[in-house]
Design an enzyme around this catalytic site. Structure first.
Site: not given
Length: 299
Positions: A93, A269-271
């Protein structure tokens, strides 16, 4: 005189006054401006409806004489790029942050360093300073130099920077990396970037040179654009995009002056990288570029 110097990006501490008792005059500032080498204008390639262009590693026939519909086989570098970008876009994401900054001191430092013997024969560009800034940010915020291992359910943090550099080559886009970039000084980084770009453009980049990237820079400045929001290379947590450096109005000490301004954007990477961390990292890089000499000395 102070305002006049600011408007032209001149640090009065670097000017030798010829007036009475060493007073700096307008002529002193103008003499310094006149001695500065003029930047070579950026000339885009000549294009038009009757010229051939490069596209996905191929010479594309001109609009005026090429077929109405053309199909290009997806293989080689194009296949690798398509698979990597699709994997990244649909598995990580993406989110992004960006910042506009005054890069005048970076440009002044580069001009000064090019006169030093240690940099003889080295092509020194803003990218080298940006690379140093990204490595410094990773040392301060190791979480940005990470990847998300979904199969094992782990976030992998690496305390070595294999710095990827997105390279536009005749074969297409590739992302080789400088191994252990965080362990190099400015001369070492500049030489490594020179070698990496020369090898990529010659089409002789080895597969190993594209493995193990931990964080990436893409430089869109040479295309004379201000910014980009890039897609992450797979297996990384962040990519920094650098726009062109160009004169622009800037407020200094309450006065509007002309400074060398650029924009940075960072996709992440929003994880595992949240907006707060991404913002701190990008602000750290911007602060570095606004006063690079102090950061380089501090190490």
């Amino acid at each position: 005189m102070r305002l006049y110097a600011k408007q032209h990006g001149i640090d009065l501490a670097t000017v030798r006054g010829t007036g009475r008792d060493g007073l700096i005059t307008r002529a002193d500032v103008e003499a310094l401006l006149g001695s500065a080498p003029a930047a070579a204008p950026s000339r885009p390639p000549v294009t038009g409806p009757t010229t051939t262009t490069r596209f996905v590693g191929h010479d594309l026939a001109p609009w005026s004489s090429g077929p109405e519909v053309e199909r290009i086989p997806v293989r080689g570098v194009l296949r690798s790029m398509a698979e990597a970008m699709t994997q990244s876009a649909f598995s990580a994401p993406h989110a992004a942050v960006w910042v506009r900054l005054d890069a005048t001191r970076t440009m002044e430092l580069l001009a000064a360093l090019k006169e030093r013997p240690a940099f003889a024969g080295v092509r020194l560009s803003p990218l080298a300073i940006v690379a140093m800034a990204v490595c410094d940010a990773a040392r301060h915020f190791p979480g940005v130099n990470s990847s998300f291992d979904a199969e094992k359910g782990e976030v992998v943090v690496r305390r070595v920077v294999n710095l990827g550099i997105a390279a536009d080559t005749p074969r297409g886009l590739i992302v080789p990396n400088v191994k252990g970039a965080d362990r190099l000084d400015l001369v070492g980084v500049a030489r490594a970037l020179n070698a990496l770009v020369d090898t990529a453009r010659a089409g002789t980049t080895a597969p190993n040179d594209m493995l193990g990237t931990t964080i990436t820079i893409t430089n869109v400045g040479p295309f004379n654009v201000d910014a980009a929001v890039p897609i992450l290379p797979p297996g990384t947590g962040a990519i920094v995009a650098v726009g062109r450096v160009a004169p622009a109005p800037w407020v200094v000490d309450g006065e509007v002056v002309v400074r060398q301004v650029t924009e940075l954007a960072m996709s992440f990477d929003h994880r595992q990288v949240d907006g707060a961390l991404a913002s701190r990292v990008l602000r750290h890089i911007a602060d570095y570029l606004e006063d690079p000499a102090a950061r380089l000395i501090a190490g």
